[in-house]
Design an enzyme around this catalytic site. Structure first.
Site, mmCIF file in Angstrom:
data_model
loop_
_atom_site.group_PDB
_atom_site.id
_atom_site.type_symbol
_atom_site.label_atom_id
_atom_site.label_comp_id
_atom_site.label_asym_id
_atom_site.label_seq_id
_atom_site.Cartn_x
_atom_site.Cartn_y
_atom_site.Cartn_z
ATOM 1 N N CYS A 53 159.212 -5.724 -4.807
ATOM 2 C CA CYS A 53 160.594 -5.231 -4.878
ATOM 3 C C CYS A 53 160.647 -3.919 -5.664
ATOM 4 O O CYS A 53 160.389 -3.892 -6.862
ATOM 5 C CB CYS A 53 161.457 -6.327 -5.514
ATOM 6 S SG CYS A 53 162.976 -5.790 -6.293
ATOM 7 N N CYS A 79 163.056 -3.730 -8.629
ATOM 8 C CA CYS A 79 162.535 -4.553 -9.731
ATOM 9 C C CYS A 79 161.534 -3.744 -10.559
ATOM 10 O O CYS A 79 161.558 -3.771 -11.781
ATOM 11 C CB CYS A 79 161.827 -5.801 -9.214
ATOM 12 S SG CYS A 79 162.897 -6.931 -8.313
#
Ligand SMILES: [Zn+2]
Length: 146
Positions: free
Chosen positions: A68, A71
């Site tokens: 991600c 993230c």
């Protein structure tokens, strides 16, 4: 003297009880003798999670995954904030790939998702990454005081 509070050790995950005024005196774990605050987020999995989630010390969890992009961008912001949030909160990371049980338990549908948990209960959550100042504001507005 204030009421003793419970918190879990970031190393051995044992529960510790100590007077609230000792929090900022670099306390050590009664079991493994290592420092209870490291200035870094602690990585939690399905086994270690509950000891921290059920504590009096508020837990701020970053649910993330390695694939991600947002993230990864948010990770340094979160890590940097651990130092200033301690000793009034514990910052933790849950890798949703490694701990799908936890992602399911909290119905995590997008990542990153940030949760504040206190004494086993979810206080609030936020979806998506934030710039440092906004993350700090969100924490200040939502963290329970000890
Ligand atoms: Zn310990």
């Amino acid at each position: 003297m204030s009421e003793p509070i419970t918190l879990a050790c970031p190393h051995c995950h044992r529960r510790n009880r100590l007077a609230a005024e000792r929090l900022d005196q670099a306390p050590r774990c009664g079991a493994c003798k290592q420092t209870l605050f490291t200035g870094n987020p602690v990585d939690l999995d399905n086994r270690s999670f509950n000891a921290h989630a059920n504590a009096d010390l508020p837990l701020v969890v970053d649910f993330w995954a390695s694939w991600c992009g947002p993230c990864r961008q948010f990770a340094p912001v979160f890590a940097q904030t651990a130092g200033s949030a301690e000793p009034h909160a514990r910052l933790a990371k849950v890798d949703t790939e490694a701990a799908p049980e936890l992602a399911a338990r909290f119905a995590i549908r997008s990542i990153p998702t940030l949760l504040i948990i206190h004494r086993g209960k979810e206080i609030t959550r936020l979806n998506g990454a934030l710039p440092p100042a906004e993350f700090q504001r969100w924490l200040s507005a939502n963290l329970p005081t000890l």
